[in-house]
Scaffold this motif. Structure first.
Motif, PDB file in Angstrom:
ATOM      1  N   VAL A 243      39.136  46.982 -23.469  1.00 34.52           N
ATOM      2  CA  VAL A 243      39.627  46.862 -24.844  1.00 34.52           C
ATOM      3  C   VAL A 243      41.143  46.676 -24.841  1.00 34.52           C
ATOM      4  CG1 VAL A 243      39.902  48.058 -27.062  1.00 34.52           C
ATOM      5  CG2 VAL A 243      37.721  48.200 -25.820  1.00 34.52           C
ATOM      6  N   ASN A 244      41.837  47.454 -24.008  1.00 30.90           N
ATOM      7  CA  ASN A 244      43.300  47.344 -23.935  1.00 30.90           C
ATOM      8  C   ASN A 244      43.729  45.960 -23.471  1.00 30.90           C
ATOM      9  OD1 ASN A 244      43.318  49.996 -24.693  1.00 30.90           O
ATOM     10  ND2 ASN A 244      43.860  50.804 -22.678  1.00 30.90           N
ATOM     11  N   ALA A 245      42.982  45.399 -22.512  1.00 31.13           N
ATOM     12  CA  ALA A 245      43.325  44.071 -22.011  1.00 31.13           C
ATOM     13  C   ALA A 245      43.175  43.031 -23.125  1.00 31.13           C
ATOM     14  CB  ALA A 245      42.444  43.714 -20.819  1.00 31.13           C
ATOM     15  N   ILE A 246      42.126  43.178 -23.925  1.00 30.91           N
ATOM     16  CA  ILE A 246      41.921  42.237 -25.036  1.00 30.91           C
ATOM     17  C   ILE A 246      43.054  42.382 -26.049  1.00 30.91           C
ATOM     18  CG2 ILE A 246      40.398  41.667 -26.977  1.00 30.91           C
ATOM     19  CD1 ILE A 246      38.028  42.536 -25.129  1.00 30.91           C
ATOM     20  N   LYS A 247      43.435  43.628 -26.280  1.00 25.76           N
ATOM     21  CA  LYS A 247      44.531  43.907 -27.221  1.00 25.76           C
ATOM     22  C   LYS A 247      45.837  43.265 -26.731  1.00 25.76           C
ATOM     23  CE  LYS A 247      45.936  47.840 -30.027  1.00 25.76           C
ATOM     24  NZ  LYS A 247      45.546  49.236 -30.260  1.00 25.76           N
ATOM     25  N   ALA A 248      46.063  43.339 -25.432  1.00 30.40           N
ATOM     26  CA  ALA A 248      47.300  42.783 -24.866  1.00 30.40           C
ATOM     27  C   ALA A 248      47.355  41.260 -25.051  1.00 30.40           C
ATOM     28  CB  ALA A 248      47.400  43.142 -23.389  1.00 30.40           C
ATOM     29  N   GLY A 249      46.180  40.648 -25.135  1.00 27.62           N
ATOM     30  CA  GLY A 249      46.160  39.188 -25.273  1.00 27.62           C
ATOM     31  C   GLY A 249      46.103  38.718 -26.714  1.00 27.62           C
ATOM     32  N   MET A 250      46.265  39.640 -27.655  1.00 28.95           N
ATOM     33  CA  MET A 250      46.160  39.284 -29.084  1.00 28.95           C
ATOM     34  C   MET A 250      47.306  38.354 -29.496  1.00 28.95           C
ATOM     35  SD  MET A 250      44.869  40.998 -32.288  1.00 28.95           S
ATOM     36  CE  MET A 250      45.124  42.712 -32.016  1.00 28.95           C
ATOM     37  N   PRO A 251      46.982  37.216 -30.128  1.00 27.52           N
ATOM     38  CA  PRO A 251      48.058  36.318 -30.557  1.00 27.52           C
ATOM     39  C   PRO A 251      48.782  36.887 -31.782  1.00 27.52           C
ATOM     40  CG  PRO A 251      45.958  35.500 -31.353  1.00 27.52           C
ATOM     41  CD  PRO A 251      45.660  36.719 -30.515  1.00 27.52           C
ATOM     42  N   GLU A 252      49.904  36.286 -32.117  1.00 28.04           N
ATOM     43  CA  GLU A 252      50.637  36.669 -33.318  1.00 28.04           C
ATOM     44  C   GLU A 252      49.746  36.410 -34.534  1.00 28.04           C
ATOM     45  OE1 GLU A 252      55.324  36.004 -34.489  1.00 28.04           O
ATOM     46  OE2 GLU A 252      54.205  34.370 -33.596  1.00 28.04           O
ATOM     47  N   LEU A 253      49.655  37.377 -35.429  1.00 28.40           N
ATOM     48  CA  LEU A 253      48.767  37.227 -36.585  1.00 28.40           C
ATOM     49  C   LEU A 253      49.522  36.620 -37.770  1.00 28.40           C
ATOM     50  CD1 LEU A 253      46.697  40.497 -36.254  1.00 28.40           C
ATOM     51  CD2 LEU A 253      46.208  38.200 -35.432  1.00 28.40           C
ATOM     52  N   PRO A 254      48.778  36.087 -38.756  1.00 21.29           N
ATOM     53  CA  PRO A 254      49.446  35.354 -39.846  1.00 21.29           C
ATOM     54  C   PRO A 254      50.572  36.144 -40.519  1.00 21.29           C
ATOM     55  CG  PRO A 254      47.067  35.117 -40.015  1.00 21.29           C
ATOM     56  CD  PRO A 254      47.314  36.047 -38.872  1.00 21.29           C
ATOM     57  N   GLY A 255      50.340  37.420 -40.796  1.00 23.77           N
ATOM     58  CA  GLY A 255      51.354  38.221 -41.480  1.00 23.77           C
ATOM     59  C   GLY A 255      52.628  38.363 -40.660  1.00 23.77           C
ATOM     60  N   GLN A 256      52.458  38.608 -39.358  1.00 20.21           N
ATOM     61  CA  GLN A 256      53.620  38.755 -38.467  1.00 20.21           C
ATOM     62  C   GLN A 256      54.402  37.449 -38.375  1.00 20.21           C
ATOM     63  OE1 GLN A 256      51.197  39.616 -35.061  1.00 20.21           O
ATOM     64  NE2 GLN A 256      51.673  41.800 -35.086  1.00 20.21           N
ATOM     65  N   LEU A 257      53.643  36.362 -38.274  1.00 20.03           N
ATOM     66  CA  LEU A 257      54.257  35.040 -38.155  1.00 20.03           C
ATOM     67  C   LEU A 257      55.065  34.724 -39.413  1.00 20.03           C
ATOM     68  CD1 LEU A 257      54.273  32.680 -36.182  1.00 20.03           C
ATOM     69  CD2 LEU A 257      52.311  31.738 -37.388  1.00 20.03           C
ATOM     70  N   ARG A 258      54.487  35.039 -40.572  1.00 14.94           N
ATOM     71  CA  ARG A 258      55.143  34.779 -41.859  1.00 14.94           C
ATOM     72  C   ARG A 258      56.482  35.535 -41.916  1.00 14.94           C
ATOM     73  NH1 ARG A 258      50.645  35.811 -44.913  1.00 14.94           N
ATOM     74  NH2 ARG A 258      51.370  37.903 -45.338  1.00 14.94           N
ATOM     75  N   LYS A 259      56.433  36.792 -41.536  1.00 10.50           N
ATOM     76  CA  LYS A 259      57.660  37.605 -41.566  1.00 10.50           C
ATOM     77  C   LYS A 259      58.696  37.055 -40.603  1.00 10.50           C
ATOM     78  CE  LYS A 259      56.311  41.587 -43.952  1.00 10.50           C
ATOM     79  NZ  LYS A 259      54.871  41.928 -43.699  1.00 10.50           N
ATOM     80  N   ARG A 260      58.255  36.623 -39.416  1.00 11.40           N
ATOM     81  CA  ARG A 260      59.191  36.076 -38.435  1.00 11.40           C
ATOM     82  C   ARG A 260      59.831  34.786 -38.962  1.00 11.40           C
ATOM     83  NH1 ARG A 260      59.033  32.686 -34.182  1.00 11.40           N
ATOM     84  NH2 ARG A 260      56.779  32.492 -33.937  1.00 11.40           N
ATOM     85  N   PHE A 261      59.035  33.954 -39.647  1.00 11.79           N
ATOM     86  CA  PHE A 261      59.593  32.717 -40.205  1.00 11.79           C
ATOM     87  C   PHE A 261      60.659  33.037 -41.253  1.00 11.79           C
ATOM     88  CE2 PHE A 261      56.572  28.939 -39.292  1.00 11.79           C
ATOM     89  CZ  PHE A 261      56.561  29.272 -37.949  1.00 11.79           C
ATOM     90  N   GLU A 262      60.440  34.118 -42.017  1.00  9.91           N
ATOM     91  CA  GLU A 262      61.432  34.498 -43.024  1.00  9.91           C
ATOM     92  C   GLU A 262      62.735  34.937 -42.363  1.00  9.91           C
ATOM     93  OE1 GLU A 262      57.940  36.322 -45.775  1.00  9.91           O
ATOM     94  OE2 GLU A 262      59.879  37.322 -45.942  1.00  9.91           O
ATOM     95  N   THR A 263      62.639  35.775 -41.328  1.00  9.32           N
ATOM     96  CA  THR A 263      63.868  36.316 -40.731  1.00  9.32           C
ATOM     97  C   THR A 263      64.502  35.325 -39.753  1.00  9.32           C
ATOM     98  OG1 THR A 263      62.469  37.464 -39.140  1.00  9.32           O
ATOM     99  CG2 THR A 263      63.275  38.751 -40.974  1.00  9.32           C
ATOM    100  N   GLU A 264      63.677  34.743 -38.867  1.00  8.30           N
ATOM    101  CA  GLU A 264      64.251  33.883 -37.827  1.00  8.30           C
ATOM    102  C   GLU A 264      64.805  32.573 -38.387  1.00  8.30           C
ATOM    103  OE1 GLU A 264      61.796  33.809 -34.360  1.00  8.30           O
ATOM    104  OE2 GLU A 264      62.615  31.882 -33.688  1.00  8.30           O
ATOM    105  N   TYR A 265      64.128  32.000 -39.387  1.00  8.91           N
ATOM    106  CA  TYR A 265      64.547  30.696 -39.894  1.00  8.91           C
ATOM    107  C   TYR A 265      65.139  30.770 -41.298  1.00  8.91           C
ATOM    108  CZ  TYR A 265      61.656  29.019 -36.008  1.00  8.91           C
ATOM    109  OH  TYR A 265      61.129  28.788 -34.776  1.00  8.91           O
ATOM    110  N   GLY A 266      65.154  31.970 -41.878  1.00  9.49           N
ATOM    111  CA  GLY A 266      65.703  32.127 -43.220  1.00  9.49           C
ATOM    112  C   GLY A 266      64.888  31.426 -44.296  1.00  9.49           C
ATOM    113  N   LEU A 267      63.579  31.317 -44.093  1.00  9.62           N
ATOM    114  CA  LEU A 267      62.750  30.625 -45.086  1.00  9.62           C
ATOM    115  C   LEU A 267      62.387  31.550 -46.241  1.00  9.62           C
ATOM    116  CD1 LEU A 267      60.259  28.591 -42.863  1.00  9.62           C
ATOM    117  CD2 LEU A 267      62.559  27.997 -43.639  1.00  9.62           C
ATOM    118  N   SER A 268      62.105  30.953 -47.395  1.00  6.70           N
ATOM    119  CA  SER A 268      61.624  31.730 -48.534  1.00  6.70           C
ATOM    120  C   SER A 268      60.220  32.229 -48.233  1.00  6.70           C
ATOM    121  CB  SER A 268      61.596  30.852 -49.781  1.00  6.70           C
ATOM    122  OG  SER A 268      60.620  29.841 -49.630  1.00  6.70           O
TER     123      SER A 268
END
Ligand code: ADP
Ligand code: ZN
Ligand code: MG
Length: 476
Positions: A286-311
């Motif tokens: 289970v831990n190995a599967i967890k380690a391979g989890m891709p970035e999820l939509p919510g995390q990606l959205r937040k990163r786009f706001e901070t990293e690229y300054g998007l609305s």
């Protein structure tokens, strides 16, 4: 007295494993009927199922993404029923001990979020497909789908409107795509939903639910729920009682109608699947599967706001799919000067044009690097933003790169003061009345002159320079 709507959803998600749940047959969609079958998925006597580990991993990954408990030991059960598309005479599923329990999903609600409970995810195998249309009144059966692994994701009765149900479904749909556990194509039936709907007065026990079966379009699900809510309220207000039953949505008529009274667990004569041992997975797995989890939509959205300054809005649009988000990141890497301009041109200009052509971002004839070079030409004043839109049209039509199109069409922005002055002279001579009025104090006419010069240049004059030179020449 006001009515409250209560909705719980059961979603069947076809997993995108290479092979079926309990045999080695391919799951590839669209093959000749009955070419992807073997004695196991055809239900031949004496054949033993072998569990597909990829399906287990995908179910666990989904469970982790919804913050659920992963049961390190779960069990398989037989659900018995007769149907022509079910050659075994039973479905292999999980009843008392599913692989995943007690998760949740947060959906946007007003200014904040609302948490919706997910009761369980269990694994099961799909049935085949009966085909009735265009076959001269004879029904055919295609068993290619028989045995393809499904996850059934069962929610708590936590939704209070059709809109909340749709928001949950869209979020879940996006999630399984990001996790790459399903292709989730709704038209192909890879993501389908039963909606359980009841109404009651707040503060009183829940009403009896009707189960709207097997819908595979967001629009139809919303229509079906809205219709069903209206039907139940009217029925109760007229002194009737809602029956516990399964109903079908007729999309042509926009109404639900009774299919059968609701079956109960004991109708299926469930019993433990004797051909499969309990499914045990280790915490390490289970831990190995967890380690391979891709970035999820919510995390990606937040990163786009901070990293690229998007609305919030742009970040949301650009993270709808993994492919689109990756495309944006390539674009922003190739035109790092202005991530916001990248977002605007991708979301508004390129996506708009691709949608019209019914083309997905992965099939775009214009690459991120190529769009970046168009944005470079705007930034260095070679062309105006307005001309750039025409250049983009031509790039999409011809597949040529930015500089070639600008060259071929002679679209280079004119930034030569001498040439612009000559155009201004031409405009002033052609409009003596306006010139006199301007010099007499009618300042508002400045914009008129800018417009005329741009027109004479057929949009190619550098607007900044036009403004600057007009200010000088209008005075002299
Ligand atoms: P079944 O397979 O018999 O439909 P499940 O337990 O798999 O049973 O699914 C029941 C679904 O119905 C769940 O999603 C649950 O949240 C929902 N549900 C239960 N009670 C109600 C109710 N009163 N109104 C609306 N939905 C309900
Ligand atoms: Zn098979
Ligand atoms: Mg149900």
């Amino acid at each position: 007295m006001s009515w409250e709507v209560v909705i719980g959803l059961e979603v069947h998600v076809q997993m995108n494993t290479a092979t079926k749940a309990f045999c080695g047959c391919s799951t590839e969609f669209g093959a000749e009927p009955n070419t992807q079958t073997c004695p196991v998925c055809l239900g031949m006597p004496g054949q033993l199922p072998i569990l597909n580990i990829e399906a287990v991993q995908k179910a666990v990954l989904t469970g982790l993404a919804i913050h659920a408990t992963i049961n390190l030991e779960s069990k398989f059960d037989r659900k018995n029923y007769f149907y022509p598309d079910l050659p075994k005479g039973y479905q292999i599923t999980q009843l008392p001990v599913p692989i995943v329990e007690h998760g949740y999903l947060d959906i946007p609600s007003g200014d904040g979020e609302k948490r919706l409970g997910i009761t369980r995810i269990h694994m099961e195998d799909d049935a085949g497909k009966s085909m009735h249309e265009g076959l001269d009144g004879i029904s055919h059966i295609d068993l290619n789908r028989a045995g393809v692994p499904l996850m059934e994701i069962v929610s708590e009765p936590d939704m209070r409107s059709a809109d909340e149900a749709i928001a949950y479904l869209k979020q879940l749909h996006q999630l399984v795509l990001f996790l790459d556990v399903s292709d989730a194509n709704m038209e192909k039936g890879q993501f389908r939903c039963d909606a359980n709907v009841s109404v009651h007065h707040p503060g009183t026990p829940f009403g009896t639910r009707a189960e709207l079966k097997n819908m595979n379009s967001f629009r139809f699900i919303k229509q079906a729920i809205d219709y069903e809510v209206g039907r139940q309220i009217e029925l109760i207000e007229d002194g009737g009682k809602v029956a516990l039953e399964s109903r079908l949505f007729d999309s042509a008529k926009g109404e639900t109608r009774s299919m059968r009274s609701k079956e109960e667990a004991n109708d299926y004569r469930y019993f433990p699947e004797p051909d499969l041992p309990p499914l045990r997975i280790s915490q390490e797995e289970v831990n190995a599967i967890k380690a391979g989890m891709p970035e999820l939509p919510g995390q990606l959205r937040k990163r786009f706001e901070t990293e690229y300054g998007l609305s919030v809005y742009d970040a949301d649009v650009l993270t709808q799919t993994r492919e689109l988000a990756a495309w944006y990141e390539s674009l922003a890497a190739a035109h790092p000067a202005d991530p916001k301009r990248c977002a605007n041109w991708l979301a508004n200009e390129l996506l708009g044009r691709l949608n019209e052509a019914d083309c997905g971002i992965t099939d775009s004839p214009v690459s991120p690097e190529s769009l970046a070079s168009l944005l470079d030409r705007i930034a260095d004043n070679t062309i105006s933003g307005k001309i750039a839109k025409d250049v983009l049209d031509t790039m999409l039509e011809t597949g040529h790169d930015t500089d070639t199109v600008i060259e071929e069409k002679g679209l280079k922005q004119v930034s030569d003061t001498g040439v612009i002055d000559a155009m201004i002279q031409q405009v002033l001579e052609a409009n003596p009345d306006q010139l006199a009025a301007f010099r007499g104090g009618k300042d508002k006419l400045f914009g008129f002159f800018v417009g005329q010069v741009m027109k004479v240049s057929r949009g190619k004059a550098n607007p900044g320079l036009v403004n600057q030179r007009l200010k000088v020449l209008l005075k002299s």
